[in-house]
Design a protein around this motif. Structure first.
Motif, PDB file in Angstrom:
ATOM      1  N   ILE A 115      39.403  16.545  10.337  1.00 44.89           N
ATOM      2  CA  ILE A 115      40.722  15.957  10.563  1.00 44.89           C
ATOM      3  C   ILE A 115      40.981  14.926   9.477  1.00 44.89           C
ATOM      4  O   ILE A 115      40.111  14.121   9.139  1.00 44.89           O
ATOM      5  CB  ILE A 115      40.792  15.281  11.946  1.00 44.89           C
ATOM      6  CG1 ILE A 115      40.587  16.310  13.060  1.00 44.89           C
ATOM      7  CG2 ILE A 115      42.140  14.575  12.133  1.00 44.89           C
ATOM      8  CD1 ILE A 115      40.454  15.692  14.445  1.00 44.89           C
ATOM      9  N   PHE A 116      42.178  14.948   8.918  1.00 41.20           N
ATOM     10  CA  PHE A 116      42.560  13.967   7.906  1.00 41.20           C
ATOM     11  C   PHE A 116      43.493  12.939   8.550  1.00 41.20           C
ATOM     12  O   PHE A 116      44.474  13.295   9.186  1.00 41.20           O
ATOM     13  CB  PHE A 116      43.242  14.653   6.727  1.00 41.20           C
ATOM     14  CG  PHE A 116      42.347  15.643   6.035  1.00 41.20           C
ATOM     15  CD1 PHE A 116      41.320  15.208   5.207  1.00 41.20           C
ATOM     16  CD2 PHE A 116      42.516  17.002   6.226  1.00 41.20           C
ATOM     17  CE1 PHE A 116      40.481  16.113   4.575  1.00 41.20           C
ATOM     18  CE2 PHE A 116      41.682  17.929   5.597  1.00 41.20           C
ATOM     19  CZ  PHE A 116      40.656  17.478   4.772  1.00 41.20           C
ATOM     20  N   GLY A 117      43.168  11.668   8.370  1.00 44.76           N
ATOM     21  CA  GLY A 117      43.917  10.618   9.042  1.00 44.76           C
ATOM     22  C   GLY A 117      43.187  10.167  10.291  1.00 44.76           C
ATOM     23  O   GLY A 117      42.050  10.558  10.550  1.00 44.76           O
ATOM     24  N   TRP A 118      43.854   9.323  11.053  1.00 43.95           N
ATOM     25  CA  TRP A 118      43.249   8.804  12.280  1.00 43.95           C
ATOM     26  C   TRP A 118      42.872   9.935  13.225  1.00 43.95           C
ATOM     27  O   TRP A 118      43.656  10.852  13.456  1.00 43.95           O
ATOM     28  CB  TRP A 118      44.214   7.867  13.002  1.00 43.95           C
ATOM     29  CG  TRP A 118      44.491   6.580  12.300  1.00 43.95           C
ATOM     30  CD1 TRP A 118      45.610   6.278  11.564  1.00 43.95           C
ATOM     31  CD2 TRP A 118      43.664   5.419  12.261  1.00 43.95           C
ATOM     32  NE1 TRP A 118      45.525   5.001  11.065  1.00 43.95           N
ATOM     33  CE2 TRP A 118      44.341   4.441  11.488  1.00 43.95           C
ATOM     34  CE3 TRP A 118      42.415   5.098  12.812  1.00 43.95           C
ATOM     35  CZ2 TRP A 118      43.817   3.178  11.246  1.00 43.95           C
ATOM     36  CZ3 TRP A 118      41.889   3.828  12.575  1.00 43.95           C
ATOM     37  CH2 TRP A 118      42.583   2.890  11.805  1.00 43.95           C
ATOM     38  N   ARG A 119      41.693   9.865  13.810  1.00 44.16           N
ATOM     39  CA  ARG A 119      41.275  10.844  14.815  1.00 44.16           C
ATOM     40  C   ARG A 119      41.778  10.444  16.203  1.00 44.16           C
ATOM     41  O   ARG A 119      41.675  11.209  17.159  1.00 44.16           O
ATOM     42  CB  ARG A 119      39.750  10.970  14.820  1.00 44.16           C
ATOM     43  CG  ARG A 119      39.188  11.407  13.467  1.00 44.16           C
ATOM     44  CD  ARG A 119      37.676  11.379  13.441  1.00 44.16           C
ATOM     45  NE  ARG A 119      37.090  12.468  14.206  1.00 44.16           N
ATOM     46  CZ  ARG A 119      36.783  13.657  13.715  1.00 44.16           C
ATOM     47  NH1 ARG A 119      37.015  13.912  12.436  1.00 44.16           N
ATOM     48  NH2 ARG A 119      36.253  14.591  14.472  1.00 44.16           N
ATOM     49  N   SER A 120      42.321   9.239  16.289  1.00 40.26           N
ATOM     50  CA  SER A 120      42.884   8.723  17.529  1.00 40.26           C
ATOM     51  C   SER A 120      44.360   9.101  17.634  1.00 40.26           C
ATOM     52  O   SER A 120      45.049   9.247  16.627  1.00 40.26           O
ATOM     53  CB  SER A 120      42.741   7.199  17.568  1.00 40.26           C
ATOM     54  OG  SER A 120      43.572   6.626  18.544  1.00 40.26           O
ATOM     55  N   ALA A 121      44.843   9.223  18.874  1.00 46.39           N
ATOM     56  CA  ALA A 121      46.253   9.530  19.107  1.00 46.39           C
ATOM     57  C   ALA A 121      47.075   8.273  19.375  1.00 46.39           C
ATOM     58  O   ALA A 121      48.225   8.367  19.801  1.00 46.39           O
ATOM     59  CB  ALA A 121      46.391  10.486  20.284  1.00 46.39           C
ATOM     60  N   ASP A 122      46.521   7.111  19.106  1.00 46.51           N
ATOM     61  CA  ASP A 122      47.202   5.845  19.354  1.00 46.51           C
ATOM     62  C   ASP A 122      48.520   5.810  18.579  1.00 46.51           C
ATOM     63  O   ASP A 122      48.526   5.857  17.348  1.00 46.51           O
ATOM     64  CB  ASP A 122      46.299   4.692  18.906  1.00 46.51           C
ATOM     65  CG  ASP A 122      46.871   3.323  19.246  1.00 46.51           C
ATOM     66  OD1 ASP A 122      48.073   3.229  19.546  1.00 46.51           O
ATOM     67  OD2 ASP A 122      46.108   2.345  19.192  1.00 46.51           O
ATOM     68  N   PRO A 123      49.665   5.720  19.270  1.00 44.11           N
ATOM     69  CA  PRO A 123      50.957   5.736  18.575  1.00 44.11           C
ATOM     70  C   PRO A 123      51.199   4.516  17.703  1.00 44.11           C
ATOM     71  O   PRO A 123      52.125   4.509  16.891  1.00 44.11           O
ATOM     72  CB  PRO A 123      51.975   5.820  19.716  1.00 44.11           C
ATOM     73  CG  PRO A 123      51.266   5.260  20.898  1.00 44.11           C
ATOM     74  CD  PRO A 123      49.823   5.636  20.729  1.00 44.11           C
ATOM     75  N   ALA A 124      50.382   3.466  17.855  1.00 40.32           N
ATOM     76  CA  ALA A 124      50.489   2.322  16.953  1.00 40.32           C
ATOM     77  C   ALA A 124      49.873   2.630  15.604  1.00 40.32           C
ATOM     78  O   ALA A 124      50.157   1.953  14.609  1.00 40.32           O
ATOM     79  CB  ALA A 124      49.802   1.102  17.571  1.00 40.32           C
ATOM     80  N   LEU A 125      49.035   3.659  15.553  1.00 38.66           N
ATOM     81  CA  LEU A 125      48.315   4.016  14.333  1.00 38.66           C
ATOM     82  C   LEU A 125      48.901   5.219  13.619  1.00 38.66           C
ATOM     83  O   LEU A 125      48.776   5.336  12.401  1.00 38.66           O
ATOM     84  CB  LEU A 125      46.841   4.302  14.654  1.00 38.66           C
ATOM     85  CG  LEU A 125      46.035   3.186  15.302  1.00 38.66           C
ATOM     86  CD1 LEU A 125      44.627   3.682  15.628  1.00 38.66           C
ATOM     87  CD2 LEU A 125      45.991   1.957  14.408  1.00 38.66           C
ATOM     88  N   ARG A 126      49.498   6.126  14.383  1.00 37.08           N
ATOM     89  CA  ARG A 126      49.935   7.385  13.751  1.00 37.08           C
ATOM     90  C   ARG A 126      51.129   7.984  14.473  1.00 37.08           C
ATOM     91  O   ARG A 126      51.417   7.676  15.629  1.00 37.08           O
ATOM     92  CB  ARG A 126      48.785   8.393  13.720  1.00 37.08           C
ATOM     93  CG  ARG A 126      48.213   8.712  15.076  1.00 37.08           C
ATOM     94  CD  ARG A 126      47.709  10.153  15.252  1.00 37.08           C
ATOM     95  NE  ARG A 126      46.799  10.615  14.245  1.00 37.08           N
ATOM     96  CZ  ARG A 126      47.073  11.640  13.429  1.00 37.08           C
ATOM     97  NH1 ARG A 126      48.249  12.245  13.518  1.00 37.08           N
ATOM     98  NH2 ARG A 126      46.185  12.053  12.547  1.00 37.08           N
ATOM     99  N   VAL A 127      51.821   8.857  13.738  1.00 34.63           N
ATOM    100  CA  VAL A 127      52.862   9.713  14.295  1.00 34.63           C
ATOM    101  C   VAL A 127      52.259  11.113  14.443  1.00 34.63           C
ATOM    102  O   VAL A 127      51.202  11.398  13.876  1.00 34.63           O
ATOM    103  CB  VAL A 127      54.115   9.722  13.396  1.00 34.63           C
ATOM    104  CG1 VAL A 127      54.725   8.329  13.310  1.00 34.63           C
ATOM    105  CG2 VAL A 127      53.801  10.261  12.006  1.00 34.63           C
ATOM    106  N   PRO A 128      52.894  12.016  15.206  1.00 35.51           N
ATOM    107  CA  PRO A 128      52.271  13.302  15.520  1.00 35.51           C
ATOM    108  C   PRO A 128      52.331  14.352  14.411  1.00 35.51           C
ATOM    109  O   PRO A 128      52.735  15.499  14.629  1.00 35.51           O
ATOM    110  CB  PRO A 128      53.021  13.756  16.775  1.00 35.51           C
ATOM    111  CG  PRO A 128      54.368  13.183  16.612  1.00 35.51           C
ATOM    112  CD  PRO A 128      54.155  11.838  15.963  1.00 35.51           C
ATOM    113  N   THR A 129      51.925  13.948  13.216  1.00 37.31           N
ATOM    114  CA  THR A 129      51.724  14.879  12.114  1.00 37.31           C
ATOM    115  C   THR A 129      50.216  14.978  11.921  1.00 37.31           C
ATOM    116  O   THR A 129      49.573  14.016  11.516  1.00 37.31           O
ATOM    117  CB  THR A 129      52.395  14.365  10.831  1.00 37.31           C
ATOM    118  OG1 THR A 129      53.817  14.300  11.042  1.00 37.31           O
ATOM    119  CG2 THR A 129      52.102  15.274   9.651  1.00 37.31           C
TER     120      THR A 129
END
Length: 411
Positions: free
Chosen positions: A317-331
């Motif tokens: 996985i490239f980018g955060w492995r967490s689904a925390d919406p403060a860290l990432r958007v759903p791409t």
């Protein structure tokens, strides 16, 4: 009182394209268009498609609609109307901007290698024209979760820095950068620098407030935010005073006339108000509440996919492995060990109705010099709020069926 969740059925009903047998997981490349926007464009072209500024009845109606759309776009980002300009694309608007900048000899530009090329190429060309120095803001090759931070920016800044460019959210990684924190470092260490932010990958997922971010320039494309193929750039009013102009000599010195070159087609600009209304209206508080609902729903979508991908030892996985919406958007971008990205995408698309992509997505420097992928780039699944959890679960089943891997998810 707890906030009501996003009504996904009602949201989906607003998009005519979702009635067909196609699952859209390529939204980072372009979202589907609201039915209200389609109707607005059709009505405009059918009855008010004339040049602006005329005094006859249809001319007045046309001008009124376009002016209203322009104003709605400005209010959407909490800016003044003379601080926004519409154009054909973010790429075009940033290129236009690069041609009205003139820094002192010996100036330094700080560019991010995590960016879409739209926010790199204009500045590389600007540096070449004037012999400016480029400092690359990057992470070591092989980093799977690179991030732009105040700590890795600060050493690059100096009294000679005249421009810093970065993305708000990566169109491959989905990672969100703390623009306010980055702005604070720039203002402290390089007060003469322009801070230029590409908001294309961020805009479909979160509210945007120019008075809160502290940037000089911010640009995004409405066709990634449920609208037609038109882009919008914010240029802070006091920043405009430092710029030359591409406009005619008799035009006023505001963002639209200095940078637009009539690139924002009327039928698209006048429809912007329909998008704003869908996303909570023109009041920032209500718009933030709307995007809070969107973020909560999108968290569920990306958590479902990321949980599955994290369960497999043959997935990178490239980018955060967490689904925390403060860290990432759903791409969500990834690779499957032993399989070419193109083969994975085409195998699943060939026997399903999923539309997703492989490649570098114009962030070629990121995939080559930081992620270190092969020429295939990454597999990208990019979701927005109108995607359903059921669609994500079906995608996982399709991935498991075609590429089960050595370790499958336990349901």
């Amino acid at each position: 009182m707890a906030q009501e969740p996003l009504d996904i059925a009602t949201a989906r009903s607003q998009f005519p394209a979702l009635r067909q047998d196609q699952v859209f997981f390529d939204n980072a490349g372009g979202s589907q268009i609201l039915g209200s926007v389609i109707n607005s464009v059709t009505k405009y072209l059918s009855s008010t498609n004339v040049q602006l500024g005329a005094t006859y009845a249809t001319g007045r109606a046309s001008t009124s609609k376009v002016v209203a759309g322009h104003a709605a776009g400005a209010r959407y980002v909490n800016a003044e109307t003379d601080e926004v300009v519409f154009g054909s694309s973010t790429t075009q608007l940033l290129r236009n901007l690069s041609h009205i900048l003139n820094f002192p000899a010996g100036s330094e530009l700080v560019l991010s290698s995590l960016d879409h090329e739209a926010n790199i190429a204009p500045w590389v060309a600007l540096a070449a024209r004037h012999n400016y120095t480029i400092k690359w803001w990057t992470c070591p090759k092989g980093t799977k979760d690179p991030l732009l931070t105040p700590d890795n920016l600060a050493p690059l800044l100096s009294s000679k820095t005249r421009l810093v460019a970065c993305t708000h959210a990566s169109n491959i990684l989905g990672s969100i950068h703390d623009i306010r924190a980055l702005s604070a470092v720039i203002r402290k260490q390089a007060p003469d620098a322009l801070f230029v932010v590409d908001g294309v990958a961020f805009a479909p997922h979160r509210a945007i407030d120019m008075k809160d971010m502290g940037v000089d320039v911010y640009c995004f494309s409405w066709y990634k935010v449920y609208g037609p193929h038109v882009a919008m750039m914010y240029v802070r009013r006091d920043t405009q005073e430092k710029l030359d102009t591409l406009g005619h000599y008799f035009h006023p010195r505001d963002a639209e006339h200095m940078l637009g070159c009539a690139g924002g087609c009327y039928e698209s600009v006048q429809a912007v108000g329909e998008i704003v209304e869908y996303l909570g209206g023109e009041e920032m508080k209500k718009r933030r509440e709307c995007f809070e609902k969107i973020a909560k729903h999108e968290k569920k979508l990306q958590a479902c996919l990321l949980d599955y991908l994290n369960s497999r030892n043959d997935v990178t996985i490239f980018g955060w492995r967490s689904a925390d919406p403060a860290l990432r958007v759903p791409t969500v971008s990834f690779q499957l060990k032993g399989h070419r990205a193109q083969d994975v995408v085409e195998a699943i698309e060939g026997k399903s109705n999923f539309g997703f992509r492989w490649g570098h997505f114009y962030s070629k420097r990121l995939v080559e010099t930081v992620l270190g992928t092969d020429e295939q780039g990454v597999i990208r699944v990019s979701m927005v709020h109108y995607n359903s959890l059921e669609e994500v679960k079906r995608f996982i089943e399709a991935l498991k069926e075609h590429f089960p891997g050595p370790k499958a998810m336990k349901l």
